[in-house]
Design a protein around this motif. Sequence first.
Motif, short mmCIF file in Angstrom:
data_model
loop_
_atom_site.label_atom_id
_atom_site.label_comp_id
_atom_site.label_asym_id
_atom_site.label_seq_id
_atom_site.Cartn_x
_atom_site.Cartn_y
_atom_site.Cartn_z
N CYS A 91 -17.94 -20.86 37.07
CA CYS A 91 -18.39 -20.93 35.67
C CYS A 91 -19.87 -21.29 35.60
O CYS A 91 -20.46 -21.77 36.57
CB CYS A 91 -17.61 -22.01 34.92
SG CYS A 91 -15.84 -21.72 34.80
N ASN A 92 -20.45 -21.09 34.42
CA ASN A 92 -21.80 -21.58 34.16
C ASN A 92 -21.74 -23.06 33.79
O ASN A 92 -20.74 -23.56 33.28
CB ASN A 92 -22.45 -20.77 33.05
CG ASN A 92 -22.79 -19.35 33.49
OD1 ASN A 92 -22.32 -18.38 32.90
ND2 ASN A 92 -23.59 -19.22 34.54
N ILE A 106 -21.42 -14.12 29.53
CA ILE A 106 -21.42 -13.80 28.10
C ILE A 106 -21.11 -15.06 27.29
O ILE A 106 -21.76 -15.32 26.27
CB ILE A 106 -20.43 -12.66 27.81
CG1 ILE A 106 -20.98 -11.35 28.41
CG2 ILE A 106 -20.17 -12.51 26.30
CD1 ILE A 106 -20.02 -10.19 28.38
N THR A 107 -20.16 -15.87 27.74
CA THR A 107 -19.88 -17.13 27.04
C THR A 107 -21.08 -18.06 27.12
O THR A 107 -21.39 -18.76 26.15
CB THR A 107 -18.63 -17.80 27.63
OG1 THR A 107 -17.56 -16.85 27.66
CG2 THR A 107 -18.21 -19.01 26.80
N ARG A 108 -21.75 -18.09 28.25
CA ARG A 108 -22.98 -18.87 28.40
C ARG A 108 -23.98 -18.50 27.32
O ARG A 108 -24.54 -19.37 26.64
CB ARG A 108 -23.58 -18.64 29.79
CG ARG A 108 -24.97 -19.25 30.02
CD ARG A 108 -25.51 -18.78 31.37
NE ARG A 108 -26.76 -19.42 31.72
CZ ARG A 108 -27.98 -18.96 31.41
NH1 ARG A 108 -28.09 -17.84 30.68
NH2 ARG A 108 -29.06 -19.60 31.78
N ALA A 150 -21.38 -33.22 30.34
CA ALA A 150 -21.52 -31.97 31.07
C ALA A 150 -20.30 -31.11 30.76
O ALA A 150 -19.20 -31.63 30.53
CB ALA A 150 -21.63 -32.20 32.57
N PHE A 151 -20.52 -29.81 30.72
CA PHE A 151 -19.40 -28.89 30.48
C PHE A 151 -19.66 -27.56 31.15
O PHE A 151 -20.80 -27.23 31.51
CB PHE A 151 -19.12 -28.73 28.98
CG PHE A 151 -20.24 -28.10 28.17
CD1 PHE A 151 -20.29 -26.72 27.98
CD2 PHE A 151 -21.22 -28.89 27.60
CE1 PHE A 151 -21.30 -26.15 27.22
CE2 PHE A 151 -22.24 -28.33 26.84
CZ PHE A 151 -22.29 -26.95 26.64
N LEU A 152 -18.59 -26.80 31.32
CA LEU A 152 -18.65 -25.48 31.94
C LEU A 152 -18.33 -24.43 30.88
O LEU A 152 -17.61 -24.71 29.92
CB LEU A 152 -17.65 -25.36 33.08
CG LEU A 152 -17.60 -26.50 34.10
CD1 LEU A 152 -16.55 -26.20 35.15
CD2 LEU A 152 -18.96 -26.70 34.74
N THR A 153 -18.85 -23.23 31.07
CA THR A 153 -18.51 -22.13 30.17
C THR A 153 -17.99 -20.94 30.97
O THR A 153 -18.42 -20.68 32.09
CB THR A 153 -19.72 -21.67 29.33
OG1 THR A 153 -20.75 -21.18 30.21
CG2 THR A 153 -20.26 -22.79 28.48
N GLY A 154 -17.03 -20.24 30.36
CA GLY A 154 -16.48 -19.04 30.98
C GLY A 154 -15.53 -18.36 30.01
O GLY A 154 -15.08 -18.96 29.03
N THR A 155 -15.23 -17.11 30.28
CA THR A 155 -14.37 -16.33 29.38
C THR A 155 -13.00 -16.97 29.25
O THR A 155 -12.43 -17.03 28.15
CB THR A 155 -14.24 -14.89 29.91
OG1 THR A 155 -15.52 -14.27 29.89
CG2 THR A 155 -13.29 -14.08 29.06
N PHE A 156 -12.43 -17.46 30.34
CA PHE A 156 -11.08 -18.00 30.31
C PHE A 156 -11.02 -19.34 29.57
O PHE A 156 -10.25 -19.52 28.64
CB PHE A 156 -10.52 -18.17 31.72
CG PHE A 156 -9.14 -18.74 31.75
CD1 PHE A 156 -8.03 -17.92 31.59
CD2 PHE A 156 -8.93 -20.10 31.91
CE1 PHE A 156 -6.74 -18.44 31.59
CE2 PHE A 156 -7.65 -20.64 31.92
CZ PHE A 156 -6.56 -19.81 31.76
N GLY A 157 -11.85 -20.28 29.98
CA GLY A 157 -11.74 -21.64 29.46
C GLY A 157 -12.67 -21.98 28.31
O GLY A 157 -12.58 -23.07 27.75
#
Length: 299
Positions: free
Chosen positions: A203-204, A225-227, A257-264
């Motif tokens: 993830c980003n 894309i979510t980023r 802090a957090f992560l970004t991605g299509t799934f989550g």
Amino acid sequence: MTDNVSTHQAEEDARNEDILIYVNGKVVPKAQAMVSVYDSGFMLGDGVWEGIRLYNGRWTFLDEHIARLFEAAKAIDLAIGLTQEQVISAVLETQKANGMVTDAHARLMVTRGVKTRPFQHPKLSQRGPTMVIIMEHSRQKLPRPIRLATVPHMRGLPMTQDPKLNSHSKLNCILACIAAEKAGADEALMLDVHGFVNTTNACNFFIVRKGAVWTSTGDYCMNGITRQKVIDLCRANDIPVFERNFSLVETYSADEAFLTGTFGAQTPVGTLDGRVIGTGQLGPMTERIRGLYKTLVGA
């Protein structure tokens, strides 16, 4: 360690045993969804992919994902053999066959196809591309914030394997994830070639400091894309956001802090290298961005 979690961890759903999978123009039962051992993707990781998510009858940012699939295919000189509209039709056909209306995730995979002999040269892939769409009922299950560990594996320079490419060749990220799990974490934080904080293996990565949202420059990671949607949402809602170089020192002392991605979408980070980030729980900025994103996608 038995309590590892993942940004892609989903609730168990018995319906996934009976899903139908798209394979080269046919929608077939899961047990019959097969490709050749001579397939370029199986043999060499020679292919590209995209992940897309279904919310309330709509595939989120579908056009952008399909456009990126075609960009990646062109970059590796792979002819998909379908138009973007035809690929979208295949997604919708698979969705209809599975009767899915929300909380589904699809992985679109295109490889160079079946090879005539088990060797590297792309000219040995003479039977056209292989295209598969795996579509599952999928609702994220995250019992706690993610634990990260910094690993020695980097996302490299574009003249090796460009990290902006969604390629089937994921061994570098898999090794990073293994290293993180060996260190007692869930996933890996990967640095760039200059030692700045970059991305995770899947993830980003974002941090929050003093009311501002930071992420990497994007030079050495998949520009998700979510980023980009998170960056756009921050700008549209007067949240200071910066794409910049920053170090582990600045990350350890972040408020969130957090992560970004299509799934989550947006996944909170609890600890990094054994250090608690902020309170170790979902922070107010992450929660606000989550709300803005849910409104955006109609979740």
